[in-house]
Design a protein around this motif. Structure first.
Motif, PDB file in Angstrom:
ATOM      1  N   PHE A   1       0.857  -1.200   0.000  1.00 42.00           N
ATOM      2  CA  PHE A   1       0.000   0.000   0.000  1.00 42.00           C
ATOM      3  C   PHE A   1       0.890   1.247   0.000  1.00 42.00           C
ATOM      4  O   PHE A   1       0.659   2.193   0.738  1.00 42.00           O
ATOM      5  CB  PHE A   1      -0.936  -0.011   1.216  1.00 42.00           C
ATOM      6  N   ARG A  51     -10.081   1.485   0.516  1.00 43.40           N
ATOM      7  CA  ARG A  51      -9.036   1.068  -0.414  1.00 43.40           C
ATOM      8  C   ARG A  51      -9.652   0.649  -1.743  1.00 43.40           C
ATOM      9  O   ARG A  51     -10.862   0.494  -1.836  1.00 43.40           O
ATOM     10  CB  ARG A  51      -8.156  -0.027   0.177  1.00 43.40           C
ATOM     11  N   GLU A  72      -4.581  -8.277  -4.072  1.00 42.01           N
ATOM     12  CA  GLU A  72      -5.932  -8.830  -4.150  1.00 42.01           C
ATOM     13  C   GLU A  72      -6.769  -8.062  -5.178  1.00 42.01           C
ATOM     14  O   GLU A  72      -7.802  -7.464  -4.857  1.00 42.01           O
ATOM     15  CB  GLU A  72      -6.610  -8.831  -2.784  1.00 42.01           C
ATOM     16  N   ASN A 130      -1.587 -11.866  -5.447  1.00 47.19           N
ATOM     17  CA  ASN A 130      -2.255 -12.753  -4.490  1.00 47.19           C
ATOM     18  C   ASN A 130      -3.711 -12.975  -4.873  1.00 47.19           C
ATOM     19  O   ASN A 130      -4.512 -12.057  -4.893  1.00 47.19           O
ATOM     20  CB  ASN A 130      -2.121 -12.233  -3.052  1.00 47.19           C
ATOM     21  N   TYR A 179      -8.155 -16.815   4.705  1.00 45.10           N
ATOM     22  CA  TYR A 179      -8.501 -16.564   6.107  1.00 45.10           C
ATOM     23  C   TYR A 179      -9.655 -17.484   6.477  1.00 45.10           C
ATOM     24  O   TYR A 179     -10.571 -17.678   5.676  1.00 45.10           O
ATOM     25  CB  TYR A 179      -8.920 -15.095   6.282  1.00 45.10           C
ATOM     26  N   GLU A 238      -1.047 -14.847   2.203  1.00 47.57           N
ATOM     27  CA  GLU A 238      -1.552 -14.189   3.414  1.00 47.57           C
ATOM     28  C   GLU A 238      -2.437 -15.153   4.173  1.00 47.57           C
ATOM     29  O   GLU A 238      -3.248 -15.871   3.581  1.00 47.57           O
ATOM     30  CB  GLU A 238      -2.450 -12.990   3.063  1.00 47.57           C
ATOM     31  N   VAL A 253      -9.286 -12.280  12.539  1.00 43.46           N
ATOM     32  CA  VAL A 253      -9.268 -11.161  11.598  1.00 43.46           C
ATOM     33  C   VAL A 253     -10.129 -10.066  12.214  1.00 43.46           C
ATOM     34  O   VAL A 253     -10.542 -10.161  13.370  1.00 43.46           O
ATOM     35  CB  VAL A 253      -9.779 -11.587  10.202  1.00 43.46           C
ATOM     36  N   TRP A 258     -12.623  -8.401  10.087  1.00 41.77           N
ATOM     37  CA  TRP A 258     -13.621  -7.976   9.096  1.00 41.77           C
ATOM     38  C   TRP A 258     -14.827  -8.901   9.049  1.00 41.77           C
ATOM     39  O   TRP A 258     -15.640  -8.811   8.147  1.00 41.77           O
ATOM     40  CB  TRP A 258     -12.970  -7.840   7.713  1.00 41.77           C
ATOM     41  N   HIS A 278      -6.749  -6.547  13.877  1.00 41.85           N
ATOM     42  CA  HIS A 278      -6.413  -7.774  13.142  1.00 41.85           C
ATOM     43  C   HIS A 278      -5.142  -8.340  13.772  1.00 41.85           C
ATOM     44  O   HIS A 278      -4.194  -7.614  14.015  1.00 41.85           O
ATOM     45  CB  HIS A 278      -6.158  -7.397  11.682  1.00 41.85           C
TER      46      HIS A 278
HETATM   47  C1  GAL Z   1      -6.457  -9.140   2.766  1.00 39.69           C
HETATM   48  C2  GAL Z   1      -5.596  -7.987   2.315  1.00 39.69           C
HETATM   49  C3  GAL Z   1      -4.692  -7.460   3.403  1.00 39.69           C
HETATM   50  C4  GAL Z   1      -5.438  -7.358   4.691  1.00 39.69           C
HETATM   51  C5  GAL Z   1      -6.008  -8.692   5.046  1.00 39.69           C
HETATM   52  C6  GAL Z   1      -6.750  -8.681   6.355  1.00 39.69           C
HETATM   53  O1  GAL Z   1      -7.675  -9.075   2.098  1.00 39.69           O
HETATM   54  O2  GAL Z   1      -4.825  -8.335   1.189  1.00 39.69           O
HETATM   55  O3  GAL Z   1      -4.213  -6.200   2.993  1.00 39.69           O
HETATM   56  O4  GAL Z   1      -6.460  -6.421   4.532  1.00 39.69           O
HETATM   57  O5  GAL Z   1      -6.907  -9.104   4.063  1.00 39.69           O
HETATM   58  O6  GAL Z   1      -7.319  -9.936   6.637  1.00 39.69           O
END
Ligand code: GAL
Length: 670
Positions: free
Chosen positions: A54, A120, A159, A258, A285, A317, A323, A325, A368
């Motif tokens: 970023f 973003r 992503e 990714n 995730y 990742e 997480v 979100w 997170h």
């Molecule tokens: C992904 C992203 C990361 C971060 C992560 C959090 O979607 O590429 O930048 O936001 O999730 O779980």
């Protein structure tokens, strides 16, 4: 000749072990923290660090202003610390000055809402302006660091399409028309045929009148939606390609981005992307919103391996713990992180990277988890991270080995889009719901499966599972029939083979594309309500779906005992050539599905891993460097298995006992 993927990944590791890496956002921290970061990375065995993901507003803070001083410094520090760099092109989110200067870049939702900066990916993927500015960023980054010895991998954007895949602005509309002109050879009659536009007076006389399928008063045209999905995936791929081309002109270092092979992102048809990747990399995730999050993890890992055509891949990742979100961001239980990682490695990952290195103190992701938690080094989370580094360091011999599987599950993003398109028979039929149920049945039965695209070479697979493969071309359906003729056993599930590539129903009785192979003819769908189940004559139950079918050249192995299709066959089998084609017209309950798959596997000569079940995940990887048996005990009690070899987890001779919650990775005696 380009190096083999396994070698390319191996060179990303710090030592002889598997790659252990992370995203690192040093710009979020004072420079004084950086040396400490490098020291801790060395302590944990981190070999690969993704930076500048970023980075746009740091390296290009204002129009025409470039400042690489911080990036120069961190690259030098990492390099001096022996850590390799996975360098982001920095284009994933435009700097605020850009969208302030050019608000026309902003993406627009299907209801006309303009999405503002402040989050973003605030850009329209088709915007030529955005693409031009992004190209300048990539060019400057690669010109500056293209020859740097620490840069071992290029990470295009981040992503792609995670948030902005579907944009409905005027620029996107124009790009959609251009894409359609190419798809239909500039022939509007061909578009009209493909979309069935005689319906509801939708016939177009010119491409100029066509728009993206934005919000309307009624159901929309499914053909238009399907093509918009295809177009939108292609636009994201075009963004990747444009950046990759700039990089490849100036460097030979592998280029990737990714992927998001995961349950909640469905807009990108990654089968069409793989040829452009030097290494297949995925972000994953645990999704606690699902009924079976770790089943989904196993499926996603198998699909990622499918995208890599069986070669090793990189987990780019994942999270150490919660997480931030999901609605409820659950912590991982004791040992859960290691079990998750072991499942990824078992299913073909040769490298494990985490998002992120140090938990942010500010910003949208401050809750997170990360390798270095807010609590710092003196924490169980950090100790677990160091321990994981030790384990990955002992798994070097696994690198380059391949997962053993003689079953294949056919998966298609186009079917995903088509199954869930508007105006369908039942919202209860979700594509992933059916795919996951089939995958879980295989896993519960101890059968490892590859996940392949329709049209993939199927020889070598004895068992084919074809869940809800709704949209299929004649050729791809013929390939399945050929595989069966040649000796494979196929299980095709309901709502498969219904439409062609233009989403046009294959008439004459369902499932058109497989009617002959299966020896059945179905006249009417009769889906079930949520929570409703039906009995089959063999005593099992089904949910989600039934249909009114007849056998034409198949044996009814079980029928519906009650429900809207009572009396109709529910499970059929037709012997075809040297193989057999089975059809199931409902979603069997989990145990029945496992038993069905186990029965088919044993008919087909596919051996299950002894001792594997719903709680005990067992997968084997093998190759020149040996045979490695991964045993992951997700259950509450210890299990005993007959194994001999050296356990790389305990670094001691394998005993066959796998305590509750434990992982064993056994280099088997040959
Ligand atoms: C992904 C992203 C990361 C971060 C992560 C959090 O979607 O590429 O930048 O936001 O999730 O779980």
């Amino acid at each position: 000749m380009a190096a083999a993927v396994s070698d390319r990944i191996a060179t990303l590791s710090q030592g002889d072990g598997l790659v252990f890496g992370c995203d690192y956002n040093p710009e979020q921290w004072d420079r004084s923290v950086w040396p400490e970061d490098v020291r801790l990375m060395q302590e944990a065995g981190i070999g690969l660090v993704a930076i500048n993901i970023f980075g746009w507003s740091s390296i290009n803070p204002a129009h025409g202003v470039w400042d690489f001083s911080a990036l120069d410094e961190i690259i030098e520090q990492l390099h001096a610390g022996g850590i390799r760099i996975n360098l982001g092109t920095g284009t994933s989110s435009p700097a605020p000055w850009l969208t302030a200067r050019h608000p026309e870049i902003l993406p627009v939702g299907e209801d006309g809402t303009v999405f503002h900066p402040g989050g973003r990916q605030a850009y329209c993927p088709s915007s030529p302006l955005f693409r031009a500015y992004a190209a300048e960023v990539v060019t400057r980054v690669v010109e500056r660091y293209g020859d740097h010895p620490a840069v071992s991998l290029w990470h295009v954007s981040n992503e792609l399409g995670c948030h902005n895949a579907l944009c409905y602005c005027d620029t996107s509309a124009e790009a959609f028309r251009t894409w359609l002109r190419a798809r239909y050879d500039d022939d509007i009659a061909a578009l009209n045929r493909a979309w069935g536009t005689t319906f509801w007076s939708q016939r177009y006389s010119s491409f100029d009148d066509v728009r993206p399928p934005a919000q309307v008063l009624s159901l929309r045209n499914p053909g238009q939606i399907l093509d918009f999905q295809r177009f939108s995936s292609d636009e994201q791929l075009a963004l990747y390609r444009a950046e990759a081309a700039i990089l490849r002109e100036r460097t030979d270092v592998p280029v990737t981005t990714n992927f998001m092979v995961t349950a909640h992102i469905r807009n990108l048809d990654y089968w069409t992307w793989t040829g452009d990747m030097d290494v297949i990399a995925n972000d994953h995730y645990l999704d606690r919103r699902l009924e079976d999050p770790r089943g989904e993890l196993s499926f996603a890992a198998d699909l990622t391996r499918g995208l890599a055509e069986g070669a090793p891949w990189l987990l780019m990742e994942t999270s150490t713990g919660a997480v931030n979100w999901q609605p409820y961001n659950l912590a991982k239980g004791p040992g859960e992180m290691v079990r998750n990682i072991a499942a990824h490695v078992a299913r073909g990952a040769d490298g494990i990277c985490f998002f992120q290195w140090r938990a942010s103190a500010q910003g949208a992701e401050k809750y997170h988890t990360a390798l270095v938690p807010h609590a710092g080094e003196d924490s169980d989370q950090w100790r677990e991270a160091v321990e994981l580094g030790g384990l990955l360091g002992r798994l070097g011999e696994v690198a380059g080995t391949r997962v053993e599987a003689d079953a294949a599950l056919l998966f298609s993003w186009e079917s995903w889009w088509a199954v869930e398109n508007e105006g369908r028979p039942s919202e209860g039929v979700t594509y992933l719901g059916q795919v996951h149920a089939a995958h879980a049945a295989l896993a519960d039965a101890g059968i490892t499966t590859d996940v392949v695209r329709p049209g993939a070479a199927l020889d070598g697979y004895r068992l084919l599972i074809v869940p809800a493969l709704h949209l299929i071309s004649d050729e791809d359906a013929a390939a399945i029939a050929r595989a069966v003729e040649n000796g494979a056993t196929a299980l095709i599930t309901f709502f498969s083979g219904i439409v062609d590539e233009e989403d046009r129903v294959r008439t004459g009785g369902y499932p058109g594309a497989f009617r002959e192979l299966l020896g059945i003819r179905s006249e009417e769908f009769a889906p079930l309500l949520p929570g409703e189940t039906v009995f089959l004559t063999d005593g099992t139950t089904g949910s989600v779906w039934t249909e009114r079918l007849k056998t034409t050249d198949a044996v009814a192995v079980a029928s519906f005992a009650d429900g809207p299709s009572a009396g109709a066959p529910a499970l059929t089998r037709r012997a075809a050539g040297e193989g057999a084609a089975w059809f199931v017209a409902t979603q069997p309950d989990r145990i029945a599905y496992r038993d069905l798959v186990a029965r088919l596997a044993s008919d087909a000569g596919v051996t299950a891993h002894p001792g594997a079940d719903r709680d005990v995940e067992i997968v084997r990887r093998s190759g020149d460097r040996g045979s490695f048996l991964f045993i992951i005990n997700h259950g509450d009690s210890a299990v005993e298995l007959a194994v001999t070899g050296h356990d790389l987890v305990t670094d001691a001779p394998a005993t066959g006992r796998v305590p509750a919650g434990a992982v064993r990775i056994i280099k088997e005696d040959v």
